[in-house]
Write a protein that holds these residues in place. Structure first.
Motif, mmCIF file in Angstrom:
data_model
loop_
_atom_site.group_PDB
_atom_site.id
_atom_site.type_symbol
_atom_site.label_atom_id
_atom_site.label_comp_id
_atom_site.label_asym_id
_atom_site.label_seq_id
_atom_site.Cartn_x
_atom_site.Cartn_y
_atom_site.Cartn_z
ATOM 1 N N ARG A 58 0.825 -1.208 0.000
ATOM 2 C CA ARG A 58 0.000 0.000 0.000
ATOM 3 C C ARG A 58 0.862 1.264 0.000
ATOM 4 O O ARG A 58 0.417 2.316 -0.464
ATOM 5 C CB ARG A 58 -0.978 -0.031 1.181
ATOM 6 N N ALA A 59 2.108 1.149 0.502
ATOM 7 C CA ALA A 59 3.017 2.298 0.489
ATOM 8 C C ALA A 59 3.336 2.733 -0.939
ATOM 9 O O ALA A 59 3.755 3.865 -1.167
ATOM 10 C CB ALA A 59 4.307 1.947 1.231
ATOM 11 N N LEU A 60 3.108 1.844 -1.911
ATOM 12 C CA LEU A 60 3.447 2.146 -3.310
ATOM 13 C C LEU A 60 2.242 2.586 -4.135
ATOM 14 O O LEU A 60 2.395 3.035 -5.261
ATOM 15 C CB LEU A 60 4.011 0.891 -4.001
ATOM 16 N N LEU A 61 1.030 2.417 -3.598
ATOM 17 C CA LEU A 61 -0.160 2.612 -4.430
ATOM 18 C C LEU A 61 -0.682 4.053 -4.337
ATOM 19 O O LEU A 61 -0.862 4.585 -3.235
ATOM 20 C CB LEU A 61 -1.268 1.638 -4.006
ATOM 21 N N PRO A 62 -0.950 4.687 -5.490
ATOM 22 C CA PRO A 62 -1.389 6.085 -5.493
ATOM 23 C C PRO A 62 -2.579 6.357 -4.576
ATOM 24 O O PRO A 62 -2.649 7.389 -3.915
ATOM 25 C CB PRO A 62 -1.758 6.334 -6.960
ATOM 26 N N ARG A 63 -3.504 5.416 -4.493
ATOM 27 C CA ARG A 63 -4.709 5.620 -3.698
ATOM 28 C C ARG A 63 -4.420 5.720 -2.193
ATOM 29 O O ARG A 63 -5.255 6.177 -1.422
ATOM 30 C CB ARG A 63 -5.655 4.450 -3.956
ATOM 31 N N PHE A 64 -3.245 5.232 -1.806
ATOM 32 C CA PHE A 64 -2.863 5.249 -0.388
ATOM 33 C C PHE A 64 -1.824 6.330 -0.088
ATOM 34 O O PHE A 64 -1.250 6.337 0.987
ATOM 35 C CB PHE A 64 -2.348 3.869 0.032
ATOM 36 N N GLU A 65 -1.565 7.220 -1.070
ATOM 37 C CA GLU A 65 -0.673 8.340 -0.776
ATOM 38 C C GLU A 65 -1.399 9.269 0.201
ATOM 39 O O GLU A 65 -2.632 9.322 0.212
ATOM 40 C CB GLU A 65 -0.328 9.087 -2.071
ATOM 41 N N ALA A 66 -0.612 10.022 0.991
ATOM 42 C CA ALA A 66 -1.205 10.807 2.083
ATOM 43 C C ALA A 66 -2.349 11.708 1.594
ATOM 44 O O ALA A 66 -3.438 11.713 2.192
ATOM 45 C CB ALA A 66 -0.118 11.625 2.772
ATOM 46 N N ASP A 67 -2.113 12.438 0.482
ATOM 47 C CA ASP A 67 -3.143 13.371 -0.001
ATOM 48 C C ASP A 67 -4.411 12.629 -0.419
ATOM 49 O O ASP A 67 -5.527 13.074 -0.151
ATOM 50 C CB ASP A 67 -2.648 14.121 -1.252
ATOM 51 N N ALA A 68 -4.204 11.493 -1.098
ATOM 52 C CA ALA A 68 -5.358 10.723 -1.577
ATOM 53 C C ALA A 68 -6.128 10.153 -0.387
ATOM 54 O O ALA A 68 -7.363 10.236 -0.332
ATOM 55 C CB ALA A 68 -4.883 9.607 -2.500
ATOM 56 N N MET A 69 -5.402 9.630 0.593
ATOM 57 C CA MET A 69 -6.098 9.039 1.756
ATOM 58 C C MET A 69 -6.907 10.098 2.503
ATOM 59 O O MET A 69 -8.013 9.823 2.975
ATOM 60 C CB MET A 69 -5.095 8.373 2.697
ATOM 61 N N ALA A 70 -6.336 11.303 2.591
ATOM 62 C CA ALA A 70 -7.038 12.370 3.313
ATOM 63 C C ALA A 70 -8.393 12.641 2.664
ATOM 64 O O ALA A 70 -9.365 12.981 3.349
ATOM 65 C CB ALA A 70 -6.175 13.628 3.321
ATOM 66 N N ARG A 71 -8.463 12.486 1.336
ATOM 67 C CA ARG A 71 -9.740 12.737 0.652
ATOM 68 C C ARG A 71 -10.598 11.468 0.610
ATOM 69 O O ARG A 71 -11.820 11.534 0.682
ATOM 70 C CB ARG A 71 -9.468 13.260 -0.750
ATOM 71 N N ASN A 72 -9.937 10.319 0.478
ATOM 72 C CA ASN A 72 -10.691 9.061 0.354
ATOM 73 C C ASN A 72 -11.338 8.620 1.669
ATOM 74 O O ASN A 72 -12.225 7.761 1.667
ATOM 75 C CB ASN A 72 -9.773 7.951 -0.172
ATOM 76 N N ILE A 73 -10.912 9.245 2.752
ATOM 77 C CA ILE A 73 -11.492 8.861 4.044
ATOM 78 C C ILE A 73 -12.998 9.180 4.060
ATOM 79 O O ILE A 73 -13.765 8.588 4.835
ATOM 80 C CB ILE A 73 -10.736 9.568 5.203
ATOM 81 N N ALA A 74 -13.431 10.060 3.143
ATOM 82 C CA ALA A 74 -14.857 10.435 3.095
ATOM 83 C C ALA A 74 -15.730 9.197 2.873
ATOM 84 O O ALA A 74 -16.759 9.021 3.546
ATOM 85 C CB ALA A 74 -15.093 11.455 1.983
ATOM 86 N N ILE A 75 -15.326 8.322 1.960
ATOM 87 C CA ILE A 75 -16.184 7.150 1.686
ATOM 88 C C ILE A 75 -16.171 6.198 2.878
ATOM 89 O O ILE A 75 -17.186 5.579 3.215
ATOM 90 C CB ILE A 75 -15.805 6.430 0.366
ATOM 91 N N VAL A 76 -15.023 6.114 3.555
ATOM 92 C CA VAL A 76 -14.935 5.228 4.729
ATOM 93 C C VAL A 76 -15.917 5.710 5.798
ATOM 94 O O VAL A 76 -16.638 4.914 6.412
ATOM 95 C CB VAL A 76 -13.488 5.220 5.293
ATOM 96 N N ASP A 77 -15.946 7.023 6.004
ATOM 97 C CA ASP A 77 -16.845 7.570 7.038
ATOM 98 C C ASP A 77 -18.316 7.310 6.676
ATOM 99 O O ASP A 77 -19.127 6.987 7.544
ATOM 100 C CB ASP A 77 -16.566 9.059 7.239
ATOM 101 N N GLU A 78 -18.639 7.443 5.406
ATOM 102 C CA GLU A 78 -20.025 7.185 4.967
ATOM 103 C C GLU A 78 -20.389 5.708 5.182
ATOM 104 O O GLU A 78 -21.457 5.377 5.695
ATOM 105 C CB GLU A 78 -20.180 7.513 3.471
#
Ligand SMILES: NC(=O)c1ccc[n+]([C@@H]2O[C@H](COP(=O)([O-])OP(=O)(O)OC[C@H]3O[C@@H](n4cnc5c(N)ncnc54)[C@H](OP(=O)(O)O)[C@@H]3O)[C@@H](O)[C@H]2O)c1
Length: 323
Positions: free
Chosen positions: A221-241
């Motif tokens: 996951r350290a290599l995957l774009p979706r898990f980069e810090a900026d992406a995770m900060a935005r992707n957390i929205a779906i997790v919260d929903e």
């Protein structure tokens, strides 16, 4: 049921993380998880020759050795790695398929592989040629069924003109919906099963990770774009929903992710991956969660209004999907 006649459990078990990609190995914990999976009836096990550079197949082979009632084993060939390295190439040549199959049979200690997938397509080899070689392996009794990973609808159609395909295995979850464009419809049209890998979004959709999680260097996951810090900060929205809806329904986010996949159709079989008994127990309860039309509509709204940031693979990895 996958395809015409491959009977599998409603929820499978992804064994990849028992060898590498999601942090340190825990062989004893993994063995306990495999034992519990048998007890719980999660008897569709997913591995590949490249997981842990052969470790995963050998580990499963050792575990099932001597068992009279073995689980259904799905394995894969086609991604060539130097042991220990992440760098890879793809080979679907006839010689490579035959030697890979022999290697997998030996490590798994079985006479026939229940489901043998092309892990990634080799652009140098037409799918018809790959299927012809696999079809010979079926005739020789070395494999029972053929599967394809991350293929396009058109490739699947071409493959089925040579030999029946029991299952397509691709990434599918609340944050990865690519297969809904064409592939799932083609599976349904051709009577091909669909195996959903990374159904928990590599763990992210469970809420276990937050925007500030740092993955170690032994974690893919350290290599995957979706898990980069900026992406995770935005992707957390779906997790919260997802977490909120799960709380309303009275299940965990992981169970909701799996129940949603199960609700997509009988041909969809999720294979959540874990090396931990408590996650396995939780995941295996998911079929008891029956989502009603209100739940499904709410999840559909979440999907529609929540953009996902970052590709699911590196640019090199993205070249291998939907081909
Ligand atoms: N064909 C392909 O190209 C391809 C690609 C990727 C994966 N796969 C297959 O698909 C399987 C499943 O995919 P995956 O393992 O990537 O993804 P996944 O099931 O979406 O996520 C696995 C991650 O989630 C964690 N986890 C599992 N259950 C959990 C729960 N209830 N609560 C919190 N965390 C939980 C696991 O933790 P622990 O590791 O700590 O147990 C692991 O880190 C793999 O094992 C592999 O066999 C195939």
């Amino acid at each position: 049921m996958l395809g015409d006649d491959l009977e599998v459990s409603e929820i499978g078990l992804g064994c990849m993380g028992m060898s590498e990609f999601y942090g340190a190995r825990d062989d004893e914990g993994s063995r306990q998880t495999l034992t519990a999976a048998l007890d719980l009836g999660a008897t569709f096990w997913d591995t590949a020759d490249m997981y842990g550079s052969y470790h995963n197949e050998q580990f499963i082979g050792d575990f099932i050795s001597g068992m009279s009632n073995k689980p259904v084993i799905a394995t894969k060939f086609g991604i060539v790695r130097r042991p220990g390295a992440y760098a890879r190439s793809i080979d679907n040549s006839a010689e490579y398929i035959r030697s890979s199959c022999e290697g997998s049979l030996k490590r798994l200690g079985i006479e026939r592989i229940d489901l043998y997938y092309v892990h990634r397509l080799d652009p140098k080899v037409p799918i018809e040629d790959t299927m012809a070689t696999l079809s010979e392996l079926v005739k020789e009794g070395k494999i029972a069924h053929i599967g394809l990973c991350e293929v396009s609808a058109r490739t699947l159609e071409r493959a089925c003109s040579v030999h029946p395909v029991a299952a397509v295995q691709s990434e599918y979850s609340l944050w990865t919906l690519d297969v809904e464009k064409e592939v799932l419809a083609m599976c349904r049209h051709l009577g091909v099963g669909f195996v959903a890998y990374s159904p928990l979004g590599r763990g992210f959709l469970t809420g276990k990770y937050r925007e500030n999680t740092k993955f170690e260097t032994d974690d893919v996951r350290a290599l995957l774009p979706r898990f980069e810090a900026d992406a995770m900060a935005r992707n957390i929205a779906i997790v919260d929903e997802v977490t909120m809806i799960a709380a309303r329904i009275g299940c965990t986010p992981a169970q909701l992710c799996l129940a949603w996949l199960l609700a997509q159709g009988e041909e969809v079989v999720p294979i959540p991956g874990t090396k931990k008994i408590h996650y396995l127990n939780e995941n295996c309860e998911a079929p008891k969660i029956k989502l009603n039309t209100v739940d499904l509509a709410q999840l559909q709204q979440v999907i529609r209004r929540t953009p996902i940031f970052g590709e699911r693979y590196t640019p090199e990895g993205m070249k291998g999907v939907n081909v």
